[in-house]
Write a protein that holds these residues in place. Structure first.
Motif, PDB file in Angstrom:
ATOM      1  N   LEU A  91       0.848  -1.189   0.000  1.00 25.66           N
ATOM      2  CA  LEU A  91       0.000   0.000   0.000  1.00 25.66           C
ATOM      3  C   LEU A  91       0.884   1.240   0.000  1.00 25.66           C
ATOM      4  O   LEU A  91       1.589   1.512   0.973  1.00 25.66           O
ATOM      5  N   ASP A  92       0.864   1.990  -1.102  1.00 25.87           N
ATOM      6  CA  ASP A  92       1.769   3.135  -1.230  1.00 25.87           C
ATOM      7  C   ASP A  92       1.215   4.109  -2.266  1.00 25.87           C
ATOM      8  O   ASP A  92       0.569   3.690  -3.240  1.00 25.87           O
ATOM      9  N   PRO A  93       1.480   5.425  -2.084  1.00 22.66           N
ATOM     10  CA  PRO A  93       1.023   6.420  -3.065  1.00 22.66           C
ATOM     11  C   PRO A  93       1.625   6.247  -4.450  1.00 22.66           C
ATOM     12  O   PRO A  93       1.145   6.837  -5.424  1.00 22.66           O
ATOM     13  N   TYR A  94       2.681   5.462  -4.563  1.00 19.73           N
ATOM     14  CA  TYR A  94       3.366   5.196  -5.821  1.00 19.73           C
ATOM     15  C   TYR A  94       2.408   4.689  -6.895  1.00 19.73           C
ATOM     16  O   TYR A  94       2.497   5.060  -8.067  1.00 19.73           O
ATOM     17  N   PHE A  95       1.462   3.864  -6.514  1.00 18.42           N
ATOM     18  CA  PHE A  95       0.619   3.176  -7.482  1.00 18.42           C
ATOM     19  C   PHE A  95      -0.590   4.026  -7.882  1.00 18.42           C
ATOM     20  O   PHE A  95      -0.895   5.037  -7.271  1.00 18.42           O
ATOM     21  N   SER A  96      -1.276   3.597  -8.940  1.00 20.17           N
ATOM     22  CA  SER A  96      -2.277   4.439  -9.597  1.00 20.17           C
ATOM     23  C   SER A  96      -3.569   4.622  -8.811  1.00 20.17           C
ATOM     24  O   SER A  96      -4.253   5.641  -8.956  1.00 20.17           O
ATOM     25  N   ALA A  97      -3.960   3.641  -8.013  1.00 17.11           N
ATOM     26  CA  ALA A  97      -5.295   3.611  -7.436  1.00 17.11           C
ATOM     27  C   ALA A  97      -5.651   4.874  -6.664  1.00 17.11           C
ATOM     28  O   ALA A  97      -6.702   5.492  -6.892  1.00 17.11           O
ATOM     29  N   THR A  98      -4.782   5.274  -5.736  1.00 15.14           N
ATOM     30  CA  THR A  98      -5.113   6.448  -4.923  1.00 15.14           C
ATOM     31  C   THR A  98      -4.986   7.739  -5.730  1.00 15.14           C
ATOM     32  O   THR A  98      -5.659   8.727  -5.419  1.00 15.14           O
ATOM     33  N   LYS A  99      -4.154   7.746  -6.753  1.00 11.11           N
ATOM     34  CA  LYS A  99      -4.063   8.918  -7.631  1.00 11.11           C
ATOM     35  C   LYS A  99      -5.392   9.121  -8.365  1.00 11.11           C
ATOM     36  O   LYS A  99      -5.889  10.244  -8.495  1.00 11.11           O
ATOM     37  N   LEU A 100      -5.957   8.019  -8.858  1.00  6.63           N
ATOM     38  CA  LEU A 100      -7.250   8.083  -9.541  1.00  6.63           C
ATOM     39  C   LEU A 100      -8.347   8.549  -8.587  1.00  6.63           C
ATOM     40  O   LEU A 100      -9.163   9.409  -8.938  1.00  6.63           O
ATOM     41  N   ALA A 101      -8.348   8.012  -7.376  1.00  7.04           N
ATOM     42  CA  ALA A 101      -9.345   8.429  -6.389  1.00  7.04           C
ATOM     43  C   ALA A 101      -9.206   9.918  -6.071  1.00  7.04           C
ATOM     44  O   ALA A 101     -10.205  10.626  -5.912  1.00  7.04           O
ATOM     45  N   TRP A 102      -7.967  10.393  -6.004  1.00  6.37           N
ATOM     46  CA  TRP A 102      -7.738  11.809  -5.707  1.00  6.37           C
ATOM     47  C   TRP A 102      -8.352  12.691  -6.790  1.00  6.37           C
ATOM     48  O   TRP A 102      -8.984  13.703  -6.493  1.00  6.37           O
ATOM     49  N   ILE A 103      -8.144  12.332  -8.046  1.00  5.04           N
ATOM     50  CA  ILE A 103      -8.721  13.117  -9.148  1.00  5.04           C
ATOM     51  C   ILE A 103     -10.247  13.128  -9.049  1.00  5.04           C
ATOM     52  O   ILE A 103     -10.892  14.185  -9.189  1.00  5.04           O
TER      53      ILE A 103
END
Length: 490
Positions: A129-141
């Motif tokens: 679990l890390d900000p590196y990966f796409s999932a949380t970036k997509l959720a942020w947008i």
């Protein structure tokens, strides 16, 4: 008429197009840097439209320089910076926000909220679990662009990593796909069931209708629209840059290992058809899928590799060009006790400390410019060695030779130091453009341009670096590095 393969190499700092002939020789190259945006500390963004226009522009330039027409291009292979996240309007094709780059750390708080699910996420996706990966970036947008979540729920928005975006643009919206290697880097993809994970998407509120269709890494996805490159060209291969480099290095056997020295450093070990769970800070990922068979890999990622040299040049002003570091670092016998831990965007594998900040330790009056330059190169080596050690621990035995590629691998001093510190042979191929070559191979194998038998040969012109450092010196230097890193882990 001679035929060629065109590789799109959509990197983090530049876009390149490389044309290969049937002998795997480079016929033409075009490259252009892309703009880096840093809206806040720890945030990194790209303009997705610039990624598209620049990539298309260098492709046209490479073809023009070689006098090659679309009719002579057998296929396009695409390799790309992974995890970088793009969301765009299905109808207009316009991004609703800048691309959030893999280096960006803005979603650390999202990961904190997902902490109760960390183990389940790892079981499903192979990733920590890390900000590196796409999932949380997509959720942020979806959370921070006005109306984005509602539009996504209505099916008006699409998500993709960079290869998805380029294929969608090349086909004028006819194909919304992602290859298995890139899908496995999103933290939304179940690498065992080979499908998007509904449960994880639910935790982040991501509508699954915006996700691309997962496809193999070596198959025809569609054709480019004729107006872009002077005629239709098949798009027949895609892979994230590190998996593409593993394929381009012909690391096709279980246990083969490679490191790419790019903006970051990325080590992958081929583990065959079985995904292996790391107990030492690595991630499990899909290497590639071909002909219905999926190959997995263990991976360790260093966030700051060649970017450390860019920092020396652009922010600190100690060098004028990256190339001069090789000469300047050798003006002193060592770093005089100085260590640089370049945690500019946190620490990646095997530590996974997203909030870490960089440090320079061991500074004395006797530490000068050349010591710091040498310490910066050493920092790349030590970070790579941390991952080599983790792979050895997971495998239960020493790793074999380390195959290397990427821009910084041309630095003989760096490669010799890597061999010394990691106590293993370092093998550099005659052509270090293995990332683009991997994409070319995947595309060419899909169309019959090459056969597996044809590509199984090679190895001519390799450079081999062998360890020359004493065990005592190696141990002392690694101990000093681990002490420096330990300051950030408290």
């Amino acid at each position: 008429m001679e035929r060629y393969i065109l590789s799109f190499d959509a990197g983090t700092t530049s876009e390149r197009a490389i044309i290969f002939n049937h002998k795997s020789e480079i016929v033409s190259v075009a490259q252009k840097e892309i703009t880096q945006y840093y809206p806040q500390a720890g945030w990194v963004e790209h303009d997705a439209m610039e990624l598209w226009s620049t990539q298309l522009g260098v492709a046209v330039e490479a073809m023009s320089k070689a006098g090659i027409s679309a009719a002579e291009i057998d296929a396009i292979g695409i390799t790309n910076q992974r995890e970088t996240t793009i969301v765009w309007d299905r109808e207009t094709g316009r991004p609703i926000y800048r691309a959030i780059v893999w280096q960006c750390r803005r979603t650390a708080d999202y990961c904190e909220r997902l902490a109760p699910y960390a183990e389940k996420i790892r079981e499903k996706t192979g990733l920590v679990l890390d900000p590196y990966f796409s999932a949380t970036k997509l959720a942020w947008i979806l959370d921070n662009v006005e109306g984005a979540r509602e539009r996504a729920e209505r099916g008006e928005l699409l998500f993709g990593t960079v290869e998805t975006w380029l294929i969608w643009k090349l086909t004028k919206g006819r194909r919304h796909v992602t290859d298995l290697s890139n899908a496995s880097r999103t933290m939304l993809f179940n690498i065992h069931e080979l499908k998007w994970d509904e449960e994880i998407c639910g935790w982040l509120g991501i509508p699954m209708k915006m996700l691309p269709k997962p496809v193999g890494n070596s198959e025809v996805y569609g054709e480019s629209a004729p107006e872009f490159l002077g005629g239709p060209i098949r798009i027949a291969g895609a892979a994230g840059d590190q998996q593409s480099a593993l394929f381009g290095q012909k690391a096709w056997n279980v246990g083969d290992i490679k490191n790419t020295y790019g903006t970051g450093c990325f080590l992958l070990m081929n583990t065959g058809e079985t995904p292996i769970r790391s107990e030492h800070g690595l991630v499990t990922t899909i290497a590639w899928g071909r002909g219905g068979t999926v190959t997995y890999a263990l991976e360790g990622s260093v966030f700051m590799g060649g970017a450390v040299v860019q920092w020396l040049r652009d922010e600190v002003g100690l060098i004028s060009t990256a190339a001069e570091t090789e000469e300047l670092a050798q003006k002193v016998p060592d770093t005089n006790g100085c260590y640089i831990v370049p945690a500019f965007t946190g620490l990646g594998a095997p530590y996974w400390k997203p909030e870490a900040k960089g440090v320079i330790t061991g500074l004395t009056r006797g530490v000068g410019r050349f010591h710091i330059i040498r310490a910066a190169l050493d920092a790349i080596v030590y970070q790579v060695n941390d991952i080599v050690e983790a792979m050895q621990n997971d495998a239960g035995s020493p790793v074999g030779a380390l195959r290397v590629d990427g821009g910084a691998s041309v630095n003989d001093f760096l490669m010799q130091t890597q061999s010394d510190i990691s106590n293993t042979c370092v093998i550099r191929p005659a052509c270090v453009e293995t990332t683009a070559m991997g994409a070319a191979y995947l595309a060419g194998l899909a169309t019959g341009f090459w056969t597996d038998e044809e590509l199984s040969h090679g190895g001519e012109g390799e450079s081999i670096f062998r360890p020359m450092m004493s065990d005592e010196d190696r141990a002392a230097r690694i101990c000093g590095w681990k002490e420096a890193v330990g300051m950030l882990l408290k």
